[in-house]
Structures are given as C-alpha cells and as structure tokens.
Scaffold this active site. Structure first.
Site, PDB file in Angstrom:
ATOM      1  N   LYS A 131      50.336  50.458  78.098  1.00 59.09           N
ATOM      2  CA  LYS A 131      50.526  49.340  79.044  1.00 59.09           C
ATOM      3  C   LYS A 131      49.773  48.094  78.574  1.00 59.09           C
ATOM      4  CE  LYS A 131      46.764  49.663  82.215  1.00 59.09           C
ATOM      5  NZ  LYS A 131      46.126  49.194  83.346  1.00 59.09           N
ATOM      6  N   LYS A 143      40.492  55.702  80.568  1.00 61.11           N
ATOM      7  CA  LYS A 143      39.446  54.722  80.231  1.00 61.11           C
ATOM      8  C   LYS A 143      38.251  55.397  79.597  1.00 61.11           C
ATOM      9  CE  LYS A 143      40.526  50.828  83.097  1.00 61.11           C
ATOM     10  NZ  LYS A 143      40.325  50.119  84.330  1.00 61.11           N
ATOM     11  N   LYS A 163      44.262  44.096  80.180  1.00 58.21           N
ATOM     12  CA  LYS A 163      43.379  42.980  79.851  1.00 58.21           C
ATOM     13  C   LYS A 163      42.125  43.423  79.096  1.00 58.21           C
ATOM     14  CE  LYS A 163      42.553  41.984  84.812  1.00 58.21           C
ATOM     15  NZ  LYS A 163      42.294  43.163  85.480  1.00 58.21           N
TER      16      LYS A 163
END
Ligand code: TYM
Length: 343
Positions: free
Chosen positions: A209, A119, A212
């Site tokens: 992956k 991230k 969202k």
C-alpha cells in the site's frame, strides 16, 4: 436528539498523500459539505499516534499544524458549527480512557492486529514500542469517547474498527450501555457509498500500500509534491509487460492501481474507467491521463493551501477543543464511575 457522529483522524508523522486523501479525508469532507446539519463531523489529528513509530520530534508540532491546514485546503467548512476540528493530545480523556480500556483488552487480540504485525516486522525488535502495540486501543478511545457511528478509513484500518466494536461491546456487556458502537465495516462502506475499503498502492511496488512512512517517497504522491514532479512519478509507475490494460489486482497490480487512481480523480466509477481502457495495448494513454489529473489536482490544491485563513483555523481549534473536552470528559466520567474509580 444528538446528531449521528462521523469521525476520522489522520496522523501527522508526515505530509498526507492521495491514499489518505481519498481513503479518509474526502469521504468525511464530502459528508460535511453535502449533509451539513444532519451529522456532527469530527476531524482530528491523532498526534499521540504519530510517534508509535519513530518520528523527528522536533518537527512533529509543525507537521500537526500543517496537516490541519491541509484539511482546510481540502474543503473542511470551518464556519459550520457541526464541524469539530481538534488535536488528540489537547483532550486528555483520550489517554485516560486508553488506560482503562487496556485492562479489558487481551494481549493475544492485540498481537493479532495485522497493522502491528506488518509495522513491527519492518522495525528492529528494540524499536517496536509498547505504544505501537497499544495503538488500536488508543484508536478505540478516539472513537468511543464521541459515540462516533461512522468512521471513514482506508482498508488498512478496518480491523481497528472491528476491535473498537469488540471492546465497546465487552464493556457494555459488563457495565451497561456506556458506549455507542461504530457501525460494522460493511455498514460503513454502504454509508460512504463503496463496495469495499480503499487501498491505493505504492507506485513503485504496487503489491504494497501507498504509505507515508515509506522513506524513499518515489512511489507516493504527497499533497505537497510539486505538481510536475508528481506527474513524473505517475509516468514512471511500475506496470508489467502484458501489453493489455485490465482491472486485475493479482496479475496487473500496477495497472489496476492506476485505473483506481484515475477513477478517484475523474469521479467516475472504477468499472467505467476500466471499461474505457480495457484491452488497450499501450499503457501510455492511461498514464498520461492520470498524470494530467494529478498535476491539475495538486496545482489547485496547493493554491487553496496558500489561501488558508490561519486565524480562522486557530479560532476553530480553540472552540472545538473546548467543546470536545466537555463531550469526552462526560463519557470518561461515566466509565470512571462504572469501573469503580468514582463514587
Ligand atoms: P493514518 O494516519 O495512517 O492514515 C490516515 C487515513 O488514510 C488511510 N490510508 C489509506 N487509504 C487508502 N489507501 C492507502 N494507501 C492509504 N493509506 C492510508 C488510512 O486507512 C486512514 O484512514 N489509525 C489511523 C489514525 C486514527 C484514526 C483514529 C482514524 C487514529 N485514531 C480514530 C479513525 C478514527 C491511522 O494511522 O491512519
């Protein structure tokens, strides 16, 4: 004897997608439906986790309430007294235990968390917050406060279950048996009837992956997607030019992902689905079958969503948040005493 606790949380920084649904929500709801009475079921929105990466704060509360409705539409039985539904920030012990756990957590071990590395790589340096770095510790507090043994999560969260065990064990070793530890990741898979963690891939880029936080949304099937538009996303999913259907995540990630989604929607095993389509030269049939399943599922889900009884939901939140404050404060008080904050 208190009942073993099954617990999970799904962030509300966006609508949920089919990865969240199959990776965490459905396994927990299945347990709530099939084993009512045997386990305590905790499902919560980790709203404090939501802005560890930037979000639109003006929409967060509304999104939190919306996601709670999604849980109910997915089948969470509100009338079961063993089911607890709550918002993390309504139980302040989560934040307090996190601060205590922080002081028993190494900077090095947090730096090694794959999710943090992934991230933070997508954010600029000044957007990587201390909150993002500390995210697994807050997650450990979420689990340890309630003595949760079983925590259904997707594969991307497995490392956080392990760190929760490490932290819990470290504190137990120093202060005595304060925490019940979640089971190992392997035991979790066995309990939920899987041989490995689930990781549904993005439809456009099946090497990563389904997530969202992906801004374009083209590779994601959200639970709120228009059913026909979602079917189109499946029909235009990235595949390959090998002209042969095989379950091979390395050579055929797009096809393997579609087989996986097919298995989840049809309720058949991945092996059965893969065998059925094996070596077929055209990808059209597979895509069509998955697209139809997705369309039918979403149409049904969205009807259920419209019929969610909001007053029953609000009543459940109130009861659960009162009850969970008591449980969490009891654990917190034991820890406060052990570390010398209380006499
Ligand atoms: P979150 O909100 O990112 O995702 C919610 C759950 O969905 C799973 N998931 C997936 N599963 C399969 N395929 C995918 N593509 C996919 N994407 C997401 C995630 O693994 C997760 O189980 N840290 C957690 C929320 C959390 C939590 C907790 C979970 C906070 N505290 C305590 C369990 C216990 C998270 O960010 O999940």
């Amino acid at each position: 004897m208190s009942k073993p606790v099954i617990l999970t949380g799904l962030r509300a920084n966006n609508d949920l997608h089919i990865g969240n649904y199959f990776g965490a929500l459905l396994p927990l709801i299945d347990m709530a439906k099939k084993h009512a009475g045997k386990y305590q079921i905790n499902l919560f929105v980790p709203d404090l986790h939501s802005f560890t990466t930037p979000v639109d704060h003006s929409k967060l509360y509304e999104q939190t309430m919306h996601n709670l409705k999604l849980f109910v539409a997915a089948g969470l039985p509100l009338d079961n007294p063993d089911v607890h539904l709550y918002r993390q920030s309504f139980i302040s012990a989560h934040s307090e235990l996190t601060l205590i756990l922080n002081c028993f957590t190494g900077f090095g071990e947090m730096s090694r968390m794959t999710q943090f590395k992934d991230k933070s790589a997508t954010l600029g340096d000044d957007r990587v917050s201390v909150g993002l770095f500390d995210y697994p510790v807050l997650m450990a507090a979420d689990i340890l406060l309630y003595s949760a043994e079983y925590v259904p999560v997707g594969d991307d969260q497995s490392q956080h279950i392990e760190i929760t065990r490490d932290l819990g064990m470290r504190i137990n070793n120093q202060f005595g048996e304060l925490f019940t530890l979640p089971r190992t990741v392997k035991e979790q898979h066995k309990f939920f009837g899987k041989d490995q963690g689930l990781r549904i891939k993005d439809l456009v880029d099946p090497t990563k992956k389904m997530s969202k936080s992906d801004e374009s949304g083209r590779g994601i099937v959200f639970l709120g997607d228009d059913p026909k538009a979602a079917a189109k996303k499946i029909m235009s999913a990235t595949t390959d030019s090998l002209s042969s259907v095989n379950l091979d995540y390395k050579k055929q990630p797009g096809i393997s992902n579609l087989l996986q989604i097919h298995a989840l929607f049809s309720g058949e095993s991945l092996e059965t689905v893969a065998k059925h389509h094996k070596n077929k030269a055209s990808y059209g049939d597979l895509k069509k079958e998955v697209a139809e399943e997705v369309e039918a599922f979403l149409a049904d889900f969205q009807t259920k969503l419209k019929n969610v009884d909001e007053s029953a939901l609000m009543a459940k939140l109130e009861t659960s948040e009162n009850a969970m404050n008591e449980v969490a404060n009891t654990t917190l008080a034991k820890v406060q005493k052990a570390v010398g904050l209380r006499g």
